[in-house]
Design a protein around this motif. Structure first.
Motif, PDB file in Angstrom:
ATOM      1  N   GLU A 204       0.838  -1.208   0.000  1.00  0.00           N
ATOM      2  CA  GLU A 204       0.000   0.000   0.000  1.00  0.00           C
ATOM      3  C   GLU A 204       0.869   1.253   0.000  1.00  0.00           C
ATOM      4  N   ALA A 205       1.948   1.234   0.785  1.00  0.00           N
ATOM      5  CA  ALA A 205       2.830   2.401   0.820  1.00  0.00           C
ATOM      6  C   ALA A 205       3.470   2.650  -0.542  1.00  0.00           C
TER       7      ALA A 205
ATOM      8  N   TRP B   1       3.062   6.055  -2.805  1.00  0.00           N
ATOM      9  CA  TRP B   1       4.191   6.845  -3.305  1.00  0.00           C
ATOM     10  C   TRP B   1       4.232   6.876  -4.843  1.00  0.00           C
ATOM     11  N   GLU B   2       3.880   5.758  -5.441  1.00  0.00           N
ATOM     12  CA  GLU B   2       3.866   5.734  -6.911  1.00  0.00           C
ATOM     13  C   GLU B   2       2.804   6.676  -7.465  1.00  0.00           C
ATOM     14  N   ALA B   3       1.635   6.727  -6.808  1.00  0.00           N
ATOM     15  CA  ALA B   3       0.590   7.654  -7.251  1.00  0.00           C
ATOM     16  C   ALA B   3       1.040   9.090  -7.093  1.00  0.00           C
TER      17      ALA B   3
ATOM     18  N   ASP C 113       4.143  10.152  -7.143  1.00  0.00           N
ATOM     19  CA  ASP C 113       5.144  10.430  -8.175  1.00  0.00           C
ATOM     20  C   ASP C 113       4.482  10.693  -9.525  1.00  0.00           C
ATOM     21  N   LYS C 114       3.479   9.893  -9.849  1.00  0.00           N
ATOM     22  CA  LYS C 114       2.791  10.095 -11.139  1.00  0.00           C
ATOM     23  C   LYS C 114       2.073  11.432 -11.168  1.00  0.00           C
ATOM     24  N   ARG C 115       1.435  11.781 -10.044  1.00  0.00           N
ATOM     25  CA  ARG C 115       0.716  13.061  -9.991  1.00  0.00           C
ATOM     26  C   ARG C 115       1.667  14.234 -10.176  1.00  0.00           C
ATOM     27  N   MET C 116       2.777  14.221  -9.475  1.00  0.00           N
ATOM     28  CA  MET C 116       3.743  15.307  -9.606  1.00  0.00           C
ATOM     29  C   MET C 116       4.329  15.364 -11.002  1.00  0.00           C
ATOM     30  N   ASP C 117       4.590  14.173 -11.549  1.00  0.00           N
ATOM     31  CA  ASP C 117       5.150  14.141 -12.901  1.00  0.00           C
ATOM     32  C   ASP C 117       4.152  14.681 -13.922  1.00  0.00           C
ATOM     33  N   SER C 118       2.844  14.336 -13.746  1.00  0.00           N
ATOM     34  CA  SER C 118       1.835  14.818 -14.690  1.00  0.00           C
ATOM     35  C   SER C 118       1.684  16.329 -14.605  1.00  0.00           C
ATOM     36  N   ARG C 119       1.774  16.869 -13.388  1.00  0.00           N
ATOM     37  CA  ARG C 119       1.675  18.323 -13.260  1.00  0.00           C
ATOM     38  C   ARG C 119       2.845  19.009 -13.951  1.00  0.00           C
TER      39      ARG C 119
END
Length: 1032
Positions: free
Chosen positions: A187-188, A192-194, A196-202
């Motif tokens: 779960e952790a 963290w992967e979500a 990272d993806k969110r920051m990368d998409s922004r």
């Protein structure tokens, strides 16, 4: 902003300032965007290897483009130099070594040495001690005991302490290597992967948006050649085929082809000329050697040369005989005629070597198909058709016969065999087919087609019905061949065998008597309760027998029954049925269908709009009774809607009778007594029908319903005035003036006095009207025209002083009118015309100039100024005025039409093209173009353009006069009558010349036909005057 082109040719936009960015910073930016390491980047900037230098010092400015090269390490290139490594990290420590012991440190134990605070895994017994201790128990500062202790040290800690250093995770990569990966860890990691993806998409959205913006900015400042010519490429679709063909081919203009070649001119030798003469001769005799041998020998082993002309004629004779034989063929395989032998050459199949090879390959393939799977019918059919195409019809018949033997239960094989067989053998083939497949409808239908008389066809079909009694197709075919009585008997049997087919029931009902038909329809309704056609047919049956009262009940009951059985009522489908009933002559059925279905599925607020649209669509399709029924139903719902009454009245006026229109209008004014237009329409229809007393009665009723309606007063006046009852008209207008009539009443009153010749009374009415309505320009115009008429009478009687006095009064009236109506163009034009007559061109020019200043962008004022200059022969001034006018009013049709007439004849075509570009739908321009075609004797084109002009502006009488004049010169009598009829129906009211004729006192009661002919005469006089002026 700097652009970098990497090896994949996807341009990178770097937001850097060349004046503050070094080479190293530039490479870092490239690495951040493209993930290409700095060590692999090769930027060809300068010979200097100093990365700290600013890129602006190397000649790089804003929006510069750099090329990035990435070397490929492989092939014959030398290997890359490995990174320097620290050997002590991978080497074994010396015996009794304690880290930091030299600077006073001692051995220590970490948590990784002790292990996690839980049950230890099953590990082998540890015999080694910690560093810095010699005893077996773990302690501090123990030394190293031997080689076995060194080997087991890695197992104690769970990881290799001397393993290779990881660049990303450091030396802690193995701390949790032996730990379990549970759900919390999973779960952790997901969280963290979500993140990272969110920051990368922004960051990605901002980065891509910035890159896109920079690229668009760069492309806008540096467009490609293809983008610069894109608008021209889009226009290429307008080019015609002739324009494409007229484009010259580009030649070779290189210098190497411009060198002059050496040309030599040598006279032709006599031997060559003699040889050519001998080759063109016709040999008409045998060879001398052959003739010496009696003609029995062939010298030199060659065919003796005979008369070549006769040989050519003989070949032509043989060819003509072959063509005649082909044209006389009755096999139907030729389309040649004796004179068109090329048609036969096109229809004949040319069998080339390639085609023969293809046929052989296809034959082998199909043979393989029929041998491997002989029960496959399409294989036999394809093989037979191949042989048919190859011209081997007998082989095709043999193959399809084998196919019938192998696949006797397939109807397609038997149909193909019947097609390929001779007409004599086809019946035998189809007989075997129906014997093998007695339930095949196609075979029985084909067998009936092979018969030539109806009796045999019917016998075959009845034989088929013995095997397939439920075949609707066979029943239809046999009924079509029978007479009425036999058809009725057959249909009785057909509905028993096929009770679920509605067409058979309806056909039987049409053949039965009234009572029997009702019984048949009742039986069919029991079998097919969800079939709407049965109810509609029942309604048509009742209507045909005069029982119209039952029609509506049947349709209403049928719709309720269908809805009760769960059938959805499709409103559009029922409207189509209503139109079909109208075409069949069942008007009552059509009306009943509309009345019961028109409101289904329509929202209450949309009913009026939907019903009116439906009626208009039906009217366009020619379904008048359906449209009438829709309006009738709408008027039962919207009794007080004037718009629906008007549309219904227009429908009756166009497609109904006078009686139906009168009845509708009577009903309309009953529900809408305050609607003036309905009363006026009814009165006008009575007047047009010649019933003037009835029209008076309607207007009296209208006045009783609407006591203070000015429209009713004026309509009553017009009725009396047009029927030559001036006294009654004068009395009506007097009453209207007493009751406070508007300016129109005063104008009509003055018109009546003008008709009667009462000049003083006319002047009195105009003066009183102008006191009440000083801003009504028509009264000022009538006052000025009155004075001009008096001046004209004085001129005829040679009373010059009175003429001058009346002209001054007219001028005074126009000037007074302009004070009250400064924007009235007719007043300005009348005053300018009067000044031109009294004081010459200069005064008229000043009046028109003042008018244009007060009324800018008015084409009529410009046109009057141009005509005034032309009238006095000032062609140059007129051209200057016209140029200014077109600049101020570029979309004025009357100005462009006048411009076309002003230019010399060779330039009129180009001028008309310019006019059509500016205002292609203006009737004045179209009429001017029609005149050009007329003068060029292009009769059809002129007629088309004149028709277009009167279609665009049917209210302008000048175009009708021009059209009628054209037909008088170039058209037939039928064309002339058609134009005259259309003009009378259009009732034109406007037009410069039309109004001048129609509003003259002597033409006040003239019909449109007479005015049209007078305008034609006026056009002829003006044309003759223009021609005489041009000759002078």
């Amino acid at each position: 902003m700097v652009f970098v082109v990497p090896p994949n040719h996807k341009t990178l936009a770097l937001d850097v300032d060349p004046k503050t960015t070094s080479v190293h910073a530039l490479k870092l930016s490239i690495q951040e965007i493209s993930d290409i390491p700095i060590s692999h980047q090769r930027l060809f900037l300068s010979q200097s290897d100093n990365d700290s230098v600013l890129i602006s010092d190397l000649g790089i400015g804003p929006y510069s483009t750099l090329t990035l090269h990435v070397p490929f390490f492989g092939g014959t290139q030398p290997p890359a130099v490995p990174k320097p490594r620290f050997d002590f990290l991978n080497s074994k420590p010396p015996p009794n070594y304690v880290a930091g012991l030299g600077r006073g440190a001692t051995g220590f134990t970490t948590r990784s040495d002790i292990g996690p605070a839980r049950a230890a895994p099953d590990l082998p017994d540890r015999s080694a001690t910690s560093i810095g201790g010699a005893a077996p128990p773990a302690g501090r500062g123990g030394g190293k005991g031997g080689e076995d202790e060194e080997d087991d040290e890695g197992d104690e800690k769970g990881y290799d302490e001397n393993q290779k250093f990881d660049e990303f995770e450091g030396n802690d990569v193995g701390l949790f290597a032996s730990a379990e990966y549970d759900e919390d860890d999973k779960e952790a990691d997901a969280v963290w992967e979500a993140i990272d993806k969110r920051m990368d998409s922004r960051r990605k959205d901002r980065r891509e948006a910035r890159l896109k913006q920079e690229i668009e900015k760069y492309r806008a400042s540096n467009p490609k050649i293809t983008e610069q010519f894109a608008d021209l490429k889009r226009k290429l679709h307008t080019m015609s085929a002739q324009e494409w063909d007229s484009i010259p081919e580009i030649g070779d203009y290189s210098l190497r082809n411009k060198k002059k070649k050496f040309e030599s001119f040598v006279p032709v030798p006599d031997t060559l000329l003699e040889k050519a003469r001998q080759e063109q001769e016709h040999v008409t005799a045998l060879d001398p050697k052959s003739r010496a041998a009696g003609g029995t020998e062939t010298p030199w082993a060659q065919t003796p040369v005979t008369d070549l002309t006769a040989v050519g004629e003989g070949r032509g004779t043989v060819l003509s005989l072959k063509l005649d034989r082909l044209s006389d063929s009755v096999s139907g395989l030729t389309v040649v005629d004796p004179k068109g032998y090329l048609t036969d050459l096109k229809s004949m199949k040319i069998t080339s070597d390639a085609e023969i090879s293809d046929i052989k390959k296809a034959r082998l393939l199909l043979k393989s198909v029929t041998l491997t799977n002989p029960k496959h019918p399409p294989g036999w059919i394809a093989a037979a058709r191949l042989e048919e195409v190859a011209g081997k019809i007998q082989a095709a018949r043999q193959l399809i016969q084998r196919g019938c033997e192998e696949c006797p239960k397939n109807e397609d094989v038997w149909l193909e065999a019947c097609r390929l067989a001779n007409p004599e053998d086809a019946k035998a083939v189809i007989a075997r087919g129906v014997k093998s497949i007695p339930n095949s409808v196609k075979l029985w239908m084909q067998a009936s087609k092979l018969e030539h008389d109806d009796v045999n066809k019917s016998r075959v079909l009845r034989k088929g019905l013995e095997h397939i009694p439920d075949s609707v197709r066979l029943w239809k075919a046999v009924v079509e061949l029978a007479n009425e009585e036999d058809a009725r008997l057959l249909l009785h049997r057909a509905v028993e065998c096929c009770p679920l087919h509605v067409e058979l029931w309806l056909a039987l009902a049409r053949l039965e008597t009234y009572d029997n038909a009702r019984k048949v329809l009742n039986r069919s309704r029991e079998r097919l309760p969800k079939e709407p056609a049965i109810w509609i047919t029942a309604a048509k049956l009742e209507e045909a027998n005069g029982n119209t009262k039952m029609v509506g009940k049947i349709i209403e009951r049928g719709i309720r029954a269908l809805q009760r059985d769960g059938l959805t009522i499709d409103r559009e489908a029922w409207m189509k049925e209503a139109e079909a009933a109208e075409r069949a002559g069942s008007v009552a059925t059509c009306q009943a269908i509309i009345q019961n279905t028109i409101a289904i599925g329509v929202e209450e607020e949309d009913r009026k709009r939907t019903w009116v649209a439906d009626a208009e669509e039906c009217k366009k399709r020619g379904s008048i009774e359906t449209a009438r029924a829709i309006y009738a139903h709408a008027l039962t719902v919207f009794l007080t809607k004037k718009s629906i009454w008007l549309k219904a009245a227009q429908l009756e006026k166009s497609h109904g009778t006078r009686e139906s229109l009168d009845a509708l209008l009577r009903k309309a004014v009953t529900y809408r007594p305050q609607a003036e237009v309905l009363w006026l329409m009814g009165a006008k229809e009575k007047w047009l029908a010649g019933d003037v007393p009835a029209a008076r009665a309607i207007l009296q009723e209208a006045y009783a319903a609407i006591p203070n309606s000015e429209e009713i007063w004026l309509a009553a006046f017009k009725l009396e005035f047009e029927n030559h009852e001036p006294e009654r008209a004068r009395m009506l207008l007097a009453k209207a003036r007493e009751r406070g009539g508007t300016e129109r009443v005063w104008m009509k009153s003055a018109i009546v006095e003008r008709e009667l010749g009462n000049i003083e009374e006319e002047r009195r009415l105009l003066d009183e009207g102008l006191k009440l309505f000083p801003s009504f320009f028509k009264l000022w115009l009538m006052l000025g025209q009155l004075e001009e008429r008096l001046a004209q009478d004085s001129k005829q009687h040679e009373k010059h002083e009175e003429q001058l006095e009346h002209l001054k009064e007219a001028k005074k009236g126009y000037e007074s009118g302009l004070k009250n109506c400064p924007n009235c163009i007719p007043l300005w034009l009348s005053l300018a015309k009067l000044e031109e007559e009294m004081n010459g061109l200069s005064k008229a020019r000043a009046i028109l100039t003042m008018a244009r200043k007060k009324n800018p962008q008015n084409p009529e004022l410009w046109l009057a100024a141009v005509r005034a200059e032309l009238k006095h022969g000032n062609k140059k001034e007129a051209d200057i005025l016209m140029a200014k006018a077109l600049q101020e009013c570029p979309n004025s049709g009357i100005l462009w039409a006048m411009s076309i007439e002003m230019v010399p004849r060779p330039q009129r075509k180009s001028k008309s093209m310019d006019a059509l570009k500016k205002c292609d739908h203006d009737p004045h321009v179209i009429a001017a173009v029609a005149k050009l075609f007329w003068h060029d004797r292009k009769v059809d084109k002129a007629r088309t353009w004149l028709n277009r002009a009167v279609t665009l502006a049917p209210d302008i009488g000048d175009f009708w006069a021009l059209y009628y004049k054209f037909e008088l010169q170039h058209g037939t009598e039928d064309n002339q009558k058609e134009v005259l009829k259309r003009c009378v129906a259009a009732e034109p009211k406007h037009g410069e010349k039309w109004q001048a004729i129609s509003k003259a006192v002597e033409n006040s009661h003239q019909p449109a036909e007479a005015i049209l002919k007078k305008v034609v005469v006026l056009l002829g006089k003006e044309e003759n005057a223009a021609e005489n002026g041009a000759k002078q």
